[in-house]
Design a protein around this motif. Structure first.
Motif, mmCIF file in Angstrom:
data_model
loop_
_atom_site.group_PDB
_atom_site.id
_atom_site.type_symbol
_atom_site.label_atom_id
_atom_site.label_comp_id
_atom_site.label_asym_id
_atom_site.label_seq_id
_atom_site.Cartn_x
_atom_site.Cartn_y
_atom_site.Cartn_z
ATOM 1 N N THR A 269 -1.390 1.441 -2.739
ATOM 2 C CA THR A 269 -2.161 0.555 -1.870
ATOM 3 C C THR A 269 -2.163 1.137 -0.470
ATOM 4 O O THR A 269 -1.226 1.833 -0.080
ATOM 5 C CB THR A 269 -1.578 -0.868 -1.851
ATOM 6 O OG1 THR A 269 -2.355 -1.689 -0.949
ATOM 7 C CG2 THR A 269 -0.129 -0.878 -1.381
ATOM 8 N N TYR A 270 -3.228 0.864 0.279
ATOM 9 C CA TYR A 270 -3.301 1.292 1.683
ATOM 10 C C TYR A 270 -2.936 0.148 2.621
ATOM 11 O O TYR A 270 -3.023 0.316 3.845
ATOM 12 C CB TYR A 270 -4.707 1.775 2.035
ATOM 13 C CG TYR A 270 -5.157 3.066 1.373
ATOM 14 C CD1 TYR A 270 -4.295 3.837 0.598
ATOM 15 C CD2 TYR A 270 -6.463 3.517 1.532
ATOM 16 C CE1 TYR A 270 -4.719 5.006 -0.001
ATOM 17 C CE2 TYR A 270 -6.900 4.695 0.940
ATOM 18 C CZ TYR A 270 -6.030 5.426 0.169
ATOM 19 O OH TYR A 270 -6.460 6.600 -0.425
ATOM 20 N N THR A 271 -2.581 -0.993 2.099
ATOM 21 C CA THR A 271 -2.317 -2.146 2.946
ATOM 22 C C THR A 271 -1.038 -2.840 2.520
ATOM 23 O O THR A 271 -0.612 -2.784 1.362
ATOM 24 C CB THR A 271 -3.466 -3.179 2.881
ATOM 25 O OG1 THR A 271 -3.560 -3.687 1.545
ATOM 26 C CG2 THR A 271 -4.782 -2.558 3.266
ATOM 27 N N CYS A 276 -2.549 -1.848 7.695
ATOM 28 C CA CYS A 276 -3.242 -0.920 6.796
ATOM 29 C C CYS A 276 -3.053 0.509 7.283
ATOM 30 O O CYS A 276 -2.750 0.749 8.457
ATOM 31 C CB CYS A 276 -4.729 -1.249 6.697
ATOM 32 S SG CYS A 276 -5.716 -0.788 8.135
ATOM 33 N N LEU A 303 -13.381 -0.094 7.668
ATOM 34 C CA LEU A 303 -12.491 -1.028 8.345
ATOM 35 C C LEU A 303 -13.265 -1.887 9.339
ATOM 36 O O LEU A 303 -13.105 -3.118 9.382
ATOM 37 C CB LEU A 303 -11.385 -0.257 9.059
ATOM 38 C CG LEU A 303 -10.295 -1.091 9.718
ATOM 39 C CD1 LEU A 303 -9.480 -1.832 8.673
ATOM 40 C CD2 LEU A 303 -9.389 -0.198 10.571
ATOM 41 N N LEU A 319 -8.265 -6.946 5.177
ATOM 42 C CA LEU A 319 -7.678 -5.627 4.947
ATOM 43 C C LEU A 319 -7.560 -5.339 3.453
ATOM 44 O O LEU A 319 -7.659 -4.178 3.029
ATOM 45 C CB LEU A 319 -6.303 -5.519 5.616
ATOM 46 C CG LEU A 319 -6.307 -5.529 7.148
ATOM 47 C CD1 LEU A 319 -4.890 -5.386 7.674
ATOM 48 C CD2 LEU A 319 -7.195 -4.437 7.718
ATOM 49 N N TYR A 322 -10.792 -3.859 2.508
ATOM 50 C CA TYR A 322 -10.833 -2.455 2.940
ATOM 51 C C TYR A 322 -10.123 -1.569 1.924
ATOM 52 O O TYR A 322 -10.642 -0.520 1.506
ATOM 53 C CB TYR A 322 -10.188 -2.340 4.321
ATOM 54 C CG TYR A 322 -9.677 -0.965 4.688
ATOM 55 C CD1 TYR A 322 -10.549 0.022 5.140
ATOM 56 C CD2 TYR A 322 -8.318 -0.653 4.593
ATOM 57 C CE1 TYR A 322 -10.088 1.284 5.482
ATOM 58 C CE2 TYR A 322 -7.849 0.595 4.937
ATOM 59 C CZ TYR A 322 -8.728 1.568 5.383
ATOM 60 O OH TYR A 322 -8.255 2.817 5.713
ATOM 61 N N ASP A 323 -8.946 -1.984 1.500
ATOM 62 C CA ASP A 323 -8.187 -1.210 0.513
ATOM 63 C C ASP A 323 -8.962 -1.082 -0.799
ATOM 64 O O ASP A 323 -9.033 0.004 -1.382
ATOM 65 C CB ASP A 323 -6.840 -1.888 0.258
ATOM 66 C CG ASP A 323 -6.067 -1.245 -0.874
ATOM 67 O OD1 ASP A 323 -5.643 -0.088 -0.712
ATOM 68 O OD2 ASP A 323 -5.905 -1.887 -1.931
ATOM 69 N N ARG A 327 -9.584 2.956 -1.216
ATOM 70 C CA ARG A 327 -8.537 3.662 -1.953
ATOM 71 C C ARG A 327 -9.052 4.394 -3.190
ATOM 72 O O ARG A 327 -8.691 5.567 -3.399
ATOM 73 C CB ARG A 327 -7.392 2.703 -2.307
ATOM 74 C CG ARG A 327 -6.264 3.346 -3.085
ATOM 75 C CD ARG A 327 -5.026 2.439 -3.120
ATOM 76 N NE ARG A 327 -5.368 1.069 -3.352
ATOM 77 C CZ ARG A 327 -5.563 0.529 -4.552
ATOM 78 N NH1 ARG A 327 -5.433 1.270 -5.641
ATOM 79 N NH2 ARG A 327 -5.855 -0.760 -4.672
#
Length: 376
Positions: A269-271, A276, A303, A319, A322-323, A327
């Protein structure tokens, strides 16, 4: 929302400018004592430029568009291996931009007020509390964007089980210089050597300059710029004559040396909550597809879009969107960059087979392969 951005590289300043222009209260933190970017030149691919366009930041860069020369891959003597129709590609997908990193950095931050930037601040920790994130237990933000590069210290703290980065066993040299004679037929080309597994790329940059890069096996000890330049020039002495000429004509001060590094494995995950990751902190990859900066720009554009009109209460959910968008694509390109690195650095019979297959690849198929990278 109050948004803190940690790291003022290309991705960080792009996100900061875009979020500021859409009305958020942005603070950009940079550990260096001044805001600047080093590292010679950079190639921004059509998808990266398209992402900047959505933020209103792409137009000033189009004057640096690369010429529509016949690019593609070549052998070390400059003979074609894989031909791409650059004119048709630019007409369909947009231009490739080659620009000095300092110029690009300045362009991206011009519309960000100076009072939104705090230099000389090395953020050591983030603490998420109900409704906010504390930055070093001092400043509070509704959301935090971690953009502190491939060696991100904050990523290691946020995801302690992740193995971090690894070296690929390759050495990257990059340099810039003014135009010299005898190089025009190599512009926008990348040369491969099946004997040593080395690579050389040459691009026109700005108003009359040249940007080059090499990718060679990493020696036991990472050399300094002068030693690295001489070692690579000697390695490439039997290549197309322009290659050693370009290397030796480049001032030592304009040569940058980096062991090539990537994330050891993709992040799951990016968050995490109201925090994030963006750019190399999220998906550091080898440079073989030229997508490092362009993926950071795609991150920033996504973002800004997902946080548009968001309230503090919506931060974590936005967020998460966004992920979910970024991702899968960025992680695919991480894997593709590693595959490309293995392909272009092969030696011996495997490299001979590679070159044979490349020569047999129709330009139309090569264009479709590029499209699969450039189209988000």
């Amino acid at each position: 929302m109050r948004i803190a951005i940690i790291g003022a590289g290309l991705g960080g300043v792009t996100a900061a400018t875009g979020l500021h222009l859409t009305g958020h209260d942005v603070t950009l933190y940079e550990r260096a004592p001044e805001l600047r970017e080093t590292g010679t030149g950079i190639v921004v691919m059509p998808n990266g430029l398209a992402a900047l366009d959505t933020l209103g930041l792409g137009a000033p860069l189009r004057e640096h568009a690369a010429p529509t020369a016949q690019g593609g891959l070549r052998d070390r003597a400059g003979r074609p291996l894989l031909v791409t129709d650059a004119a048709k590609a630019q007409e369909r997908y947009g231009p490739t931009v080659v620009v000095d990193r300092a110029v690009l950095h300045q362009t991206l931050r011009e519309r960000l007020p100076a009072d939104r930037i705090r230099t000389g601040v090395a953020v050591g920790g983030l603490a998420e509390e109900p409704g906010r994130v504390l930055v070093d237990h001092v400043d509070a933000a509704d959301a935090v964007v971690v953009a502190d590069g491939i060696g991100s210290r904050l990523r290691a703290r946020l995801f302690p089980a992740h193995p971090g980065t690894e070296r690929t066993g390759r050495l990257d040299l990059r340099g810039t210089l003014g135009r010299i004679p005898g190089v025009d037929d190599l512009l926008t080309a990348i040369l491969l050597d099946r004997h040593s597994g080395a690579m050389f790329g040459l691009f026109p940059m700005g108003s009359g300059g040249l940007y080059w890069f090499t990718d060679t096996p990493l020696p036991a000890t990472v050399p300094g710029p002068e030693q690295a330049r001489e070692q690579v020039a000697e390695l490439m002495a039997g290549w197309h004559p322009a290659v050693p000429a370009v290397l030796r004509a480049t001032a030592v001060a304009d040569v940058h040396v980096d062991p090539i590094t990537r994330l050891a494995k993709p992040l799951a995950t990016y968050t995490t909550g109201r925090i994030c990751l963006l750019g190399d902190a999220a998906h550091g990859m080898p440079p073989d597809l030229g997508q490092g900066a362009s993926q950071a720009f795609e991150d920033a554009a996504a973002l800004v879009r997902h946080l548009e009109s968001a309230t503090p209460a919506e931060a974590a959910e936005r967020l998460g969107r966004y992920d979910a968008e970024r991702r899968p694509r960025a992680n695919r390109l991480m894997a593709a960059s590693s595959r490309q690195s293995r392909l272009t650095t092969r030696t011996g019979p495997a490299a001979w087979l590679r070159d044979t297959l490349l020569r047999a690849t129709p330009p139309s198929l090569a264009a479709r392969q590029l499209a699969s990278i450039w189209l988000a």
